[in-house]
Motif scaffolding. Structure first.
Motif, PDB file in Angstrom:
ATOM      1  N   GLU A  92      31.959  67.384  36.885  1.00  0.00           N
ATOM      2  CA  GLU A  92      31.866  68.846  36.967  1.00  0.00           C
ATOM      3  C   GLU A  92      33.171  69.470  37.460  1.00  0.00           C
ATOM      4  OE1 GLU A  92      28.561  70.040  39.298  1.00  0.00           O
ATOM      5  OE2 GLU A  92      27.063  69.136  37.974  1.00  0.00           O
ATOM      6  N   LYS A  93      33.861  68.783  38.363  1.00  0.00           N
ATOM      7  CA  LYS A  93      35.133  69.278  38.892  1.00  0.00           C
ATOM      8  C   LYS A  93      36.217  68.241  38.607  1.00  0.00           C
ATOM      9  CE  LYS A  93      33.057  72.107  42.531  1.00  0.00           C
ATOM     10  NZ  LYS A  93      33.021  72.424  43.979  1.00  0.00           N
ATOM     11  N   PRO A  94      36.792  68.307  37.424  1.00  0.00           N
ATOM     12  CA  PRO A  94      37.738  67.256  37.015  1.00  0.00           C
ATOM     13  C   PRO A  94      39.092  67.299  37.715  1.00  0.00           C
ATOM     14  CG  PRO A  94      37.540  68.932  35.314  1.00  0.00           C
ATOM     15  CD  PRO A  94      36.516  69.264  36.345  1.00  0.00           C
ATOM     16  N   LEU A  95      39.510  68.464  38.198  1.00  0.00           N
ATOM     17  CA  LEU A  95      40.841  68.577  38.793  1.00  0.00           C
ATOM     18  C   LEU A  95      40.813  68.109  40.251  1.00  0.00           C
ATOM     19  CD1 LEU A  95      43.672  69.612  37.953  1.00  0.00           C
ATOM     20  CD2 LEU A  95      43.094  71.772  39.072  1.00  0.00           C
ATOM     21  N   PRO A  96      41.634  67.114  40.624  1.00  0.00           N
ATOM     22  CA  PRO A  96      41.638  66.606  42.008  1.00  0.00           C
ATOM     23  C   PRO A  96      42.434  67.525  42.933  1.00  0.00           C
ATOM     24  CG  PRO A  96      43.230  65.385  40.708  1.00  0.00           C
ATOM     25  CD  PRO A  96      42.558  66.355  39.762  1.00  0.00           C
ATOM     26  N   THR A  97      41.884  68.693  43.227  1.00  0.00           N
ATOM     27  CA  THR A  97      42.624  69.696  44.003  1.00  0.00           C
ATOM     28  C   THR A  97      42.935  69.225  45.422  1.00  0.00           C
ATOM     29  OG1 THR A  97      40.489  70.732  44.508  1.00  0.00           O
ATOM     30  CG2 THR A  97      41.754  71.659  42.689  1.00  0.00           C
ATOM     31  N   ALA A  98      42.005  68.521  46.050  1.00  0.00           N
ATOM     32  CA  ALA A  98      42.247  68.040  47.418  1.00  0.00           C
ATOM     33  C   ALA A  98      43.418  67.065  47.439  1.00  0.00           C
ATOM     34  CB  ALA A  98      40.986  67.379  47.964  1.00  0.00           C
ATOM     35  N   GLN A  99      43.463  66.190  46.461  1.00  0.00           N
ATOM     36  CA  GLN A  99      44.570  65.231  46.351  1.00  0.00           C
ATOM     37  C   GLN A  99      45.891  65.966  46.142  1.00  0.00           C
ATOM     38  OE1 GLN A  99      44.137  61.575  43.862  1.00  0.00           O
ATOM     39  NE2 GLN A  99      45.804  62.421  42.637  1.00  0.00           N
ATOM     40  N   MET A 100      45.873  66.985  45.307  1.00  0.00           N
ATOM     41  CA  MET A 100      47.085  67.749  45.027  1.00  0.00           C
ATOM     42  C   MET A 100      47.555  68.517  46.259  1.00  0.00           C
ATOM     43  SD  MET A 100      46.097  69.136  41.202  1.00  0.00           S
ATOM     44  CE  MET A 100      47.683  69.913  40.890  1.00  0.00           C
ATOM     45  N   MET A 101      46.615  69.050  47.026  1.00  0.00           N
ATOM     46  CA  MET A 101      46.988  69.782  48.238  1.00  0.00           C
ATOM     47  C   MET A 101      47.629  68.853  49.266  1.00  0.00           C
ATOM     48  SD  MET A 101      46.466  72.959  47.801  1.00  0.00           S
ATOM     49  CE  MET A 101      46.971  72.618  46.106  1.00  0.00           C
ATOM     50  N   GLY A 102      47.128  67.631  49.351  1.00  0.00           N
ATOM     51  CA  GLY A 102      47.720  66.658  50.263  1.00  0.00           C
ATOM     52  C   GLY A 102      49.143  66.313  49.865  1.00  0.00           C
ATOM     53  N   GLN A 103      49.367  66.133  48.576  1.00  0.00           N
ATOM     54  CA  GLN A 103      50.720  65.844  48.086  1.00  0.00           C
ATOM     55  C   GLN A 103      51.652  67.019  48.356  1.00  0.00           C
ATOM     56  OE1 GLN A 103      49.585  65.315  44.039  1.00  0.00           O
ATOM     57  NE2 GLN A 103      49.100  63.131  44.239  1.00  0.00           N
ATOM     58  N   LEU A 104      51.154  68.199  48.070  1.00  0.00           N
ATOM     59  CA  LEU A 104      51.951  69.417  48.241  1.00  0.00           C
ATOM     60  C   LEU A 104      52.358  69.613  49.704  1.00  0.00           C
ATOM     61  CD1 LEU A 104      51.178  72.811  46.611  1.00  0.00           C
ATOM     62  CD2 LEU A 104      51.353  72.713  49.084  1.00  0.00           C
ATOM     63  N   ALA A 105      51.411  69.462  50.606  1.00  0.00           N
ATOM     64  CA  ALA A 105      51.693  69.649  52.030  1.00  0.00           C
ATOM     65  C   ALA A 105      52.713  68.633  52.530  1.00  0.00           C
ATOM     66  CB  ALA A 105      50.398  69.537  52.827  1.00  0.00           C
ATOM     67  N   ALA A 106      52.595  67.404  52.061  1.00  0.00           N
ATOM     68  CA  ALA A 106      53.523  66.356  52.493  1.00  0.00           C
ATOM     69  C   ALA A 106      54.953  66.674  52.074  1.00  0.00           C
ATOM     70  CB  ALA A 106      53.090  65.016  51.912  1.00  0.00           C
ATOM     71  N   HIS A 107      55.133  67.179  50.871  1.00  0.00           N
ATOM     72  CA  HIS A 107      56.485  67.502  50.395  1.00  0.00           C
ATOM     73  C   HIS A 107      57.049  68.724  51.108  1.00  0.00           C
ATOM     74  CE1 HIS A 107      56.307  64.403  47.432  1.00  0.00           C
ATOM     75  NE2 HIS A 107      55.326  64.968  46.742  1.00  0.00           N
ATOM     76  N   LEU A 108      56.207  69.687  51.415  1.00  0.00           N
ATOM     77  CA  LEU A 108      56.678  70.874  52.127  1.00  0.00           C
ATOM     78  C   LEU A 108      57.098  70.534  53.555  1.00  0.00           C
ATOM     79  CD1 LEU A 108      54.171  73.652  50.979  1.00  0.00           C
ATOM     80  CD2 LEU A 108      56.624  73.571  50.536  1.00  0.00           C
ATOM     81  N   GLU A 109      56.295  69.754  54.224  1.00  0.00           N
ATOM     82  CA  GLU A 109      56.605  69.400  55.610  1.00  0.00           C
ATOM     83  C   GLU A 109      57.841  68.514  55.705  1.00  0.00           C
ATOM     84  OE1 GLU A 109      53.043  67.687  57.108  1.00  0.00           O
ATOM     85  OE2 GLU A 109      51.936  69.593  57.128  1.00  0.00           O
ATOM     86  N   ALA A 110      58.145  67.804  54.630  1.00  0.00           N
ATOM     87  CA  ALA A 110      59.308  66.912  54.642  1.00  0.00           C
ATOM     88  C   ALA A 110      60.623  67.678  54.645  1.00  0.00           C
ATOM     89  CB  ALA A 110      59.264  65.981  53.438  1.00  0.00           C
ATOM     90  N   VAL A 111      60.590  68.945  54.226  1.00  0.00           N
ATOM     91  CA  VAL A 111      61.833  69.724  54.172  1.00  0.00           C
ATOM     92  C   VAL A 111      61.877  70.814  55.245  1.00  0.00           C
ATOM     93  CG1 VAL A 111      62.159  69.317  51.714  1.00  0.00           C
ATOM     94  CG2 VAL A 111      60.837  71.301  52.449  1.00  0.00           C
TER      95      VAL A 111
END
Length: 286
Positions: free
Chosen positions: A111-130
């Motif tokens: 029903e919810k094919p897009l892994p939004t939680a996974q994407m948010m985790g990736q996004l936050a990690a890259h933002l915090e790295a800079v």
């Protein structure tokens, strides 16, 4: 009496039930056409591994990564991320992992094919790295990173998942089941019709000719259809509706048509060879 008997023996044999036999050949052609067409769809659009392979192409993956980052960064900055933060929110490996999971979810009817939680985790990690070392700026950006995630997740859900991916996942299982059923019905009906043709004519060469002609004409029409779609620009026109991802859709559509064209050509050539052999056998027997 003997000359008359010899004369009858020298006369060419007439194909029994010629009209009915031709009608059966037409029905066999329809079965082959829909059977091969269904198999092409089952091996491409309706097959998860095919889609995974196409989306994992380096060119496609790089283009999608760039497009996704542009869209996400724009959305993030509109929701509070400082404009001085310029970073790839998702790397190519991130996008590949997200696409793989999304495609799998679509083909399994989630029903919810897009892994939004996974994407948010990736996004936050890259933002915090800079995040810079300046304490004040660091605090502001970290606050922005936390604040921007819910709107981004909502954007992904409302603008991408809900209108496009969720309906696609729902329809995929239904369409795949329908195509599989129709393909098998066509195959079984084709076999039955070939047996009827055999019983009607009683001659292997006639049945061989009927099957060969059916495959040859089916391959020809399927090949012409695939070529028409490929070179007419229809795929590109349809892909324009995908906006920033139109090139990805175009490449995918052309890959499907290439597979269809290749398969249809093989069917055409194989059928033509069988048809030719059957024709030669009939002439030899005559």
């Amino acid at each position: 009496m003997e000359p008359i008997s010899r004369l009858n023996q020298n006369q060419p044999s007439v194909r029994p039930h010629r009209g009915l036999s031709r009608f059966l050949t037409f029905l066999i052609f329809l079965c082959v056409f829909f059977g091969v067409g269904g198999m092409i769809l089952s091996r491409t659009v309706l097959r998860e591994s095919f889609t995974q392979e196409q989306l994992s192409e380096p060119k496609t993956l790089a283009a999608m990564t760039d497009k996704i980052n542009v869209v996400l960064l724009d959305a993030a900055q509109k929701n509070g991320l400082p404009t001085e933060v310029q970073v790839k929110l998702l790397t190519q490996s991130d996008v590949q992992a997200d696409l793989k999971k999304t495609v799998h979810n679509i083909y399994t009817g989630q029903e919810k094919p897009l892994p939004t939680a996974q994407m948010m985790g990736q996004l936050a990690a890259h933002l915090e790295a800079v995040v810079p070392e300046n304490a004040l700026t660091e605090s502001l950006i970290k606050t922005a990173v936390v604040a921007v995630q819910p709107p981004l997740q909502e954007y992904l859900t409302n603008q991408i998942e809900a209108p496009y991916l969720a309906p696609l996942a729902t329809e995929m299982l239904f369409v795949r089941n329908v195509i599989n059923i129709l393909t098998w019905v066509a195959i079984i009906m084709g076999i039955v019709l070939v047996l009827v043709q055999w019983g009607l004519s009683g001659q292997f060469r006639y049945v061989l000719g009927s099957v060969g002609a059916s495959f040859a004409w089916s391959g020809l029409f399927l090949a012409l259809g695939a070529a028409a779609f490929k070179y007419s620009g229809i795929v590109e026109q349809i892909a324009q509706k995908a906006g920033d991802f139109n090139q990805t859709i175009t490449d995918y559509g052309l890959a499907v048509l290439d597979y269809g064209l290749k398969t249809s050509t093989i069917v055409l050539i194989g059928g033509a060879i069988v048809w030719l052999v059957a024709t030669l056998l009939q002439r030899v027997r005559h």
